[in-house]
Enzyme design. Structure first.
Site, mmCIF file in Angstrom:
data_model
loop_
_atom_site.group_PDB
_atom_site.id
_atom_site.type_symbol
_atom_site.label_atom_id
_atom_site.label_comp_id
_atom_site.label_asym_id
_atom_site.label_seq_id
_atom_site.Cartn_x
_atom_site.Cartn_y
_atom_site.Cartn_z
ATOM 1 C CD GLU A 1 -2.765 -1.141 2.519
ATOM 2 O OE1 GLU A 1 -2.681 -0.176 3.332
ATOM 3 O OE2 GLU A 1 -3.581 -2.059 2.617
ATOM 4 C CD1 TRP B 1 4.375 -0.157 -4.248
ATOM 5 C CD2 TRP B 1 4.860 0.491 -6.321
ATOM 6 N NE1 TRP B 1 4.990 1.059 -4.173
ATOM 7 C CE2 TRP B 1 5.309 1.479 -5.437
ATOM 8 C CE3 TRP B 1 5.056 0.683 -7.690
ATOM 9 C CZ2 TRP B 1 5.934 2.635 -5.864
ATOM 10 C CZ3 TRP B 1 5.676 1.837 -8.123
ATOM 11 C CH2 TRP B 1 6.111 2.790 -7.207
ATOM 12 C CB SER C 1 2.011 -7.944 10.940
ATOM 13 O OG SER C 1 2.615 -8.371 12.135
ATOM 14 N NE ARG D 1 11.640 -12.313 1.072
ATOM 15 C CZ ARG D 1 11.156 -11.933 2.238
ATOM 16 N NH1 ARG D 1 11.394 -12.665 3.304
ATOM 17 N NH2 ARG D 1 10.448 -10.840 2.343
ATOM 18 C CD GLN E 1 46.360 -10.686 -16.612
ATOM 19 O OE1 GLN E 1 46.446 -9.945 -15.631
ATOM 20 N NE2 GLN E 1 47.181 -11.703 -16.798
ATOM 21 C CD GLN F 1 32.731 0.589 -18.090
ATOM 22 O OE1 GLN F 1 31.643 1.096 -17.881
ATOM 23 N NE2 GLN F 1 33.790 1.285 -18.463
ATOM 24 N N GLY G 1 30.330 1.826 -25.626
ATOM 25 C CA GLY G 1 29.230 2.686 -26.109
ATOM 26 C C GLY G 1 28.034 1.866 -26.567
ATOM 27 C CD GLU H 1 7.771 -11.625 -4.261
ATOM 28 O OE1 GLU H 1 8.035 -12.485 -3.408
ATOM 29 O OE2 GLU H 1 6.730 -11.586 -4.896
ATOM 30 N N GLY H 2 10.451 -7.690 -0.914
ATOM 31 C CA GLY H 2 11.388 -7.384 0.169
ATOM 32 C C GLY H 2 12.669 -6.813 -0.419
HETATM 33 C C1 FAD Z 1 7.552 -3.358 -10.382
HETATM 34 C C2 FAD Z 1 7.014 -3.683 -9.030
HETATM 35 C C3 FAD Z 1 6.151 -4.755 -8.873
HETATM 36 C C4 FAD Z 1 5.621 -5.051 -7.619
HETATM 37 N N1 FAD Z 1 4.703 -6.073 -7.495
HETATM 38 C C5 FAD Z 1 4.046 -6.215 -6.326
HETATM 39 C C6 FAD Z 1 2.956 -7.121 -6.223
HETATM 40 O O1 FAD Z 1 2.612 -7.834 -7.169
HETATM 41 N N2 FAD Z 1 2.275 -7.184 -5.050
HETATM 42 C C7 FAD Z 1 2.620 -6.419 -3.983
HETATM 43 O O2 FAD Z 1 1.956 -6.520 -2.963
HETATM 44 N N3 FAD Z 1 3.658 -5.570 -4.038
HETATM 45 C C8 FAD Z 1 4.377 -5.433 -5.182
HETATM 46 N N4 FAD Z 1 5.417 -4.538 -5.273
HETATM 47 C C9 FAD Z 1 5.759 -3.733 -4.095
HETATM 48 C C10 FAD Z 1 7.117 -4.048 -3.511
HETATM 49 O O3 FAD Z 1 7.082 -5.264 -2.830
HETATM 50 C C11 FAD Z 1 7.518 -2.838 -2.624
HETATM 51 O O4 FAD Z 1 7.858 -1.778 -3.509
HETATM 52 C C12 FAD Z 1 8.654 -3.160 -1.701
HETATM 53 O O5 FAD Z 1 8.236 -4.035 -0.706
HETATM 54 C C13 FAD Z 1 9.234 -1.909 -1.041
HETATM 55 O O6 FAD Z 1 8.237 -1.104 -0.498
HETATM 56 P P1 FAD Z 1 8.234 0.478 -0.818
HETATM 57 O O7 FAD Z 1 8.331 0.637 -2.289
HETATM 58 O O8 FAD Z 1 7.071 1.095 -0.145
HETATM 59 O O9 FAD Z 1 9.572 1.035 -0.192
HETATM 60 P P2 FAD Z 1 9.808 1.475 1.331
HETATM 61 O O10 FAD Z 1 9.353 0.416 2.254
HETATM 62 O O11 FAD Z 1 9.272 2.851 1.522
HETATM 63 O O12 FAD Z 1 11.399 1.521 1.395
HETATM 64 C C14 FAD Z 1 12.137 2.637 0.890
HETATM 65 C C15 FAD Z 1 13.617 2.386 1.211
HETATM 66 O O13 FAD Z 1 13.789 2.337 2.650
HETATM 67 C C16 FAD Z 1 14.417 1.113 3.004
HETATM 68 N N5 FAD Z 1 13.919 0.640 4.288
HETATM 69 C C17 FAD Z 1 12.625 0.557 4.708
HETATM 70 N N6 FAD Z 1 12.575 0.048 5.943
HETATM 71 C C18 FAD Z 1 13.838 -0.200 6.321
HETATM 72 C C19 FAD Z 1 14.458 -0.741 7.508
HETATM 73 N N7 FAD Z 1 13.733 -1.133 8.538
HETATM 74 N N8 FAD Z 1 15.803 -0.846 7.535
HETATM 75 C C20 FAD Z 1 16.561 -0.455 6.481
HETATM 76 N N9 FAD Z 1 16.038 0.059 5.344
HETATM 77 C C21 FAD Z 1 14.707 0.169 5.260
HETATM 78 C C22 FAD Z 1 14.065 0.149 1.874
HETATM 79 O O14 FAD Z 1 15.004 -0.914 1.824
HETATM 80 C C23 FAD Z 1 14.129 1.066 0.668
HETATM 81 O O15 FAD Z 1 15.457 1.189 0.241
HETATM 82 C C24 FAD Z 1 5.994 -4.273 -6.501
HETATM 83 C C25 FAD Z 1 6.881 -3.195 -6.662
HETATM 84 C C26 FAD Z 1 7.370 -2.892 -7.903
HETATM 85 C C27 FAD Z 1 8.297 -1.697 -8.043
#
Ligand code: FAD
Length: 408
Positions: free
Chosen positions: A135, A166, A188, A267, A303, A361, A365, A388-389
């Site tokens: 969300e 997303w 959760s 995963r 190399q 790289q 080009g 997926e995390g």
């Molecule tokens: C192309 C695409 C397809 C997707 N498909 C699906 C789908 O089918 N179903 C679905 O449910 N979701 C989907 N997602 C969502 C996706 O799983 C989320 O984008 C992802 O979990 C990250 O959430 P967020 O984008 O809100 O980033 P945020 O949670 O806002 O994170 C932003 C940054 O902060 C970092 N961060 C956040 N919390 C912490 C912490 N505690 N410690 C360290 N760093 C942290 C993150 O690593 C990231 O670098 C999709 C996303 C994309 C881009």
């Protein structure tokens, strides 16, 4: 390997090898030649889904056979080949499986039988599934999900309200699986998944995202406005849910979160996708280095270039090994004591980003232009560190497993 992996073997069965060659043939002859076009079009490649359905590749039967293949290696092997072909088209071909896995992981046999086939359709009428967890304010923090599901006792229906974002295949899928809170106080642990059947009023696609990579895969918001689904659309059943919530309220363990169970199982699969993209880049860069001549010799004879290719090759192979180990453990029911699923996803994703960048790289080009596929593969690879995390979340999970501490 670890003590937890006795019996782990890298030898693929003849069935898996045959399947691998069959998928590879489709990836090489159908997916790869179409990749640049669908990347530019930024649309779901329906004709390719149809072609895959005709030969039985885009089908519940095929994915189920690989998912339940005895060694656990069938699914990662298939995914590696598809994503070697193209990640955007690959995700269009396998995006439905995330929704299917959500139902398989937590649902009843009746639910699996009723809804999973509808996520794939049939040749001539292919369909999609979408799994909607994320969300706007709940990405990495899955516990912050605000979408609410309330049971209407009088009608025996769940009423769902919220905004998902997303979602792969969101709004264009036949069947959506939506994670919602049934008891917000429990965070959760108060969540459950719901099946939203085809054509249910109140579910609509919001914004469709224009992305950096995997552009042939559709990603969009899904708006749920008073969506009513029958009681039997709760994934699992109500008695089990109530018993779980009661245990949580009493302070006892309530099992895993609905969404997290799906992610854990998926995963190693995401890792396999990243391995496919990484392998494509390494193969392409090696071939280029053999034929591109500068200073009177192939650039691969330096190399500086050959060592890079050696590191890239080793990294992709290492990523595959971690992936297969995790997939094997998941299939054999061996607990991920050291977060092996997250480890595979973390390493494979970071490897795919790095080797695709190195491939650019090596192509110089040419690598930076759309005339060659490596720039697309680099754009595509980045997603594996996000969905997926994210890589940070995977490191947090592995870090917790390794230290035993509540790493934040
Ligand atoms: C192309 C695409 C397809 C997707 N498909 C699906 C789908 O089918 N179903 C679905 O449910 N979701 C989907 N997602 C969502 C996706 O799983 C989320 O984008 C992802 O979990 C990250 O959430 P967020 O984008 O809100 O980033 P945020 O949670 O806002 O994170 C932003 C940054 O902060 C970092 N961060 C956040 N919390 C912490 C912490 N505690 N410690 C360290 N760093 C942290 C993150 O690593 C990231 O670098 C999709 C996303 C994309 C881009």
């Amino acid at each position: 390997m670890t003590e937890a992996t006795p019996g782990f073997s890298l030898e693929l069965s003849s069935d898996v090898r045959e399947m691998r060659d069959w998928v590879h043939e489709f990836a090489a002859s159908v997916i790869r030649p179409a990749a640049a076009e669908w990347d530019e079009r930024e649309e779901t490649p329906w004709p390719i889904l149809e072609e895959a359905a005709k030969i039985g590749l885009y089908s519940l039967d095929f994915y189920a056979a690989q998912f339940f293949e005895e060694s656990g290696l069938g699914f990662p092997v298939a995914l590696e080949e598809l994503f070697w072909g193209d990640a955007g088209i690959g995700l269009s071909l396998v995006g439905s499986t995330l929704a299917a896995v959500a139902v398989v992981a937590n649902g009843t046999p009746e639910q699996v039988g009723e809804w999973c086939p509808q996520m794939f359709g049939s040749p001539g009428e292919v369909k999609l599934g979408a799994f909607c967890s994320s969300e706007p304010d709940a990405g990495s923090d899955v516990g912050a999900i605000k979408t609410r599901a309330v049971y209407d006792q009088a009608k025996g229906e769940w009423v769902i309200n919220g905004v998902k974002t997303w979602a792969t295949n969101g709004g264009i899928a036949n069947v959506h699986v939506v994670v919602a809170s049934v008891d917000p106080v429990l965070g959760s642990r108060g969540q459950a998944s719901f099946i939203v059947p085809p054509g249910t009023p109140g579910l609509a696609m919001g914004q469709k995202f224009r992305k950096h990579g995997i552009r042939a895969s559709h990603t969009a918001e899904v708006v749920l406005d008073n969506v009513r689904v029958p009681g039997h659309c709760l994934v699992g059943d109500r008695e089990r849910l109530e018993a779980r919530l009661a245990r949580v309220r009493e302070g006892k363990s309530g099992g895993g979160q609905a969404a997290m169970k799906t992610f854990e199982a998926s995963r190693p699969s995401v890792a396999a996708m990243a391995v496919g993209v990484g392998r494509a880049a390494v193969e392409y860069a090696a071939q280029y280095a053999r034929t591109r001549v500068q200073f009177g010799r192939p650039i691969g004879q330096n190399q500086g270039v050959a060592f890079q290719l050696a590191d890239m090759t080793a990294a992709v192979d290492a990523a595959r090994l971690l992936t297969w180990r995790a997939a094997w453990m998941a299939r054999k029911g061996v607990t991920f004591e050291r977060a092996e699923g997250s480890m595979s996803k973390l390493f494979a994703a970071e490897t795919a980003v790095r080797v695709t960048e190195q491939a650019i790289q090596i192509l110089g080009g040419n690598g930076y232009t759309r005339e060659y596929p490596v720039e697309r593969w680099h754009r595509d690879a980045k997603i594996f560190t996000i969905f997926e995390g994210t890589s940070e979340i995977q490191r947090m999970i592995v870090g917790r497993a390794v230290t035993g501490l509540d790493v934040r």
